[in-house]
Design an enzyme around this catalytic site. Structure first.
Site, PDB file in Angstrom:
ATOM      1  N   SER A  46     -36.196   3.179 -15.353  1.00 32.83           N
ATOM      2  CA  SER A  46     -36.018   4.568 -14.936  1.00 32.83           C
ATOM      3  C   SER A  46     -36.623   5.515 -15.972  1.00 32.83           C
ATOM      4  O   SER A  46     -37.804   5.430 -16.264  1.00 32.83           O
ATOM      5  CB  SER A  46     -34.533   4.838 -14.698  1.00 32.83           C
ATOM      6  OG  SER A  46     -34.321   6.036 -13.991  1.00 32.83           O
TER       7      SER A  46
ATOM      8  N   ASP B  98     -34.563   2.358  -8.067  1.00 35.33           N
ATOM      9  CA  ASP B  98     -34.346   2.430  -9.503  1.00 35.33           C
ATOM     10  C   ASP B  98     -33.992   1.070 -10.100  1.00 35.33           C
ATOM     11  O   ASP B  98     -33.115   0.365  -9.613  1.00 35.33           O
ATOM     12  CB  ASP B  98     -33.206   3.424  -9.773  1.00 35.33           C
ATOM     13  CG  ASP B  98     -33.117   3.826 -11.231  1.00 35.33           C
ATOM     14  OD1 ASP B  98     -32.887   2.940 -12.070  1.00 35.33           O
ATOM     15  OD2 ASP B  98     -33.251   5.025 -11.525  1.00 35.33           O
TER      16      ASP B  98
END
Length: 337
Positions: A43, A199
């Site tokens: 991320s 993610d």
């Protein structure tokens, strides 16, 4: 005070806006003479890792990350056309509120400025272990196949050539915070199958194990840069009430956004029982939220300073030889469980 140059592998944890603290920690490591050998991230950590792998210095990262256009990352699609109801339309049609294309172009432009756009350009020709061929690893989650992706190593799973995989594309995959950003829908060119990718923090927010060697002493350390809550004992729900400024009671969308935030914040709490984990630099996040895109400059600076202080204090006590004796010679390496 000058410090002897030495290598280190760096693993940057994900955490959205909280990733500003990673830049401060990286600056402290650079000041102490550490040169990154291999870098990995999830991320927001993937953003930092990609820029470091492309050759950005800590001073250059400071200029970039301390002046991030956070508001621009909320690139709307249906909301621009339909107003507030557009969030629901975007969520239903595209599985996320914000497009994420601004973010991909932003990181892509920064990488291109250094002449580094594909993973084939960040190959370590001196790597002893073939598994460490790439100096950069980016973590994403393939929801379709329920598996973690370590890119570019797992590029073949997506029908792609690892060397030709665009770094900005991999970072965009890793940054697909559920609900907030639209997931990346990747169509495998070899079999036509679609992969829904979100993610990396869904499956591994802190892959500090990526650069571990087996059967021998490491030649240099791996440092994990982890974003932790200022007081992990405070219930997550209490913290989220202050961090998500857009929450309105009774809204299904805000419920889903809070659910996603709670999930991501839970990774911090996993750290509580291993707060002294030998090679991890815990960076207090000062209550900053994962998706606090309207963060004010003072909080940006405070979070950066938090990372710098945390890394400096960690390095004051770091002893690589002692680490090897304690954790690498016949003793089980401690793990986060």
């Amino acid at each position: 005070m000058a410090h002897e140059e030495q290598y280190a592998d760096l693993v940057f944890e994900g955490g959205g806006v909280k990733g500003i603290g990673l830049a401060g920690a990286f600056a402290a490591l650079s000041e102490r003479g550490f040169t990154p050998k291999g870098v990995a991230g999830t991320s927001a950590g993937a953003i930092t890792a990609a820029l470091v792998a492309a050759g950005y210095t800590s001073a250059e990262l400071d200029e970039i990350l301390l002046d991030l256009p956070f508001a621009e990352f909320k690139d709307k699609d249906w909301q621009d056309r339909l107003g507030a109801p557009g969030q629901a339309v975007s969520l239903l049609r595209d599985k996320g509120i914000y497009e994420g294309e601004y973010l991909r172009k932003w990181i892509g432009d920064l990488l291109a400025a250094k002449g580094i756009t594909r993973f084939g350009q960040v190959v370590d020709e001196e790597a002893e272990d073939p598994s460490n061929r790439y100096r950069l690893r980016v973590i994403a989650s393939d929801v379709t196949h329920r598996r973690m992706l370590v890119l570019p190593d797992d590029a073949d799973h997506l029908g792609l050539d690892p060397d030709e995989l665009e770094i900005a594309y991999a970072v965009r995959m890793s940054m697909s915070i559920p609900i907030f950003f639209e997931p990346v829908i990747h169509k495998n060119p070899t079999d036509g199958e679609e992969h829904l990718i979100v993610d990396g923090g869904m499956l591994s927010n802190f892959p500090v194990w990526l650069f571990d060697c087996e059967g021998r002493d490491p030649n240099w350390p791996t440092f994990g840069l982890m974003l932790v809550e200022p007081d992990p004992k405070v219930p997550i729900g209490h913290r989220l009430e202050g961090e998500e400024h857009e929450v309105r009671r009774g809204s299904l969308i805000d419920y889903l956004k809070s659910l996603a935030s709670t999930m991501m914040a839970a990774h911090d709490r996993l750290y509580l029982e291993n707060a002294t984990f030998a090679r991890t630099i815990p960076i207090p996040t000062l209550g900053v939220g994962t998706t606090e895109f309207d963060i004010v400059p003072d909080r940006v600076k405070a979070l950066y300073d938090s990372g710098h202080t945390a890394a400096s204090e960690f390095l004051d006590k770091w002893d690589f030889k002692a680490y090897i004796e304690e954790y690498r010679r016949g003793k089980e390496t401690p793990r986060r469980t």
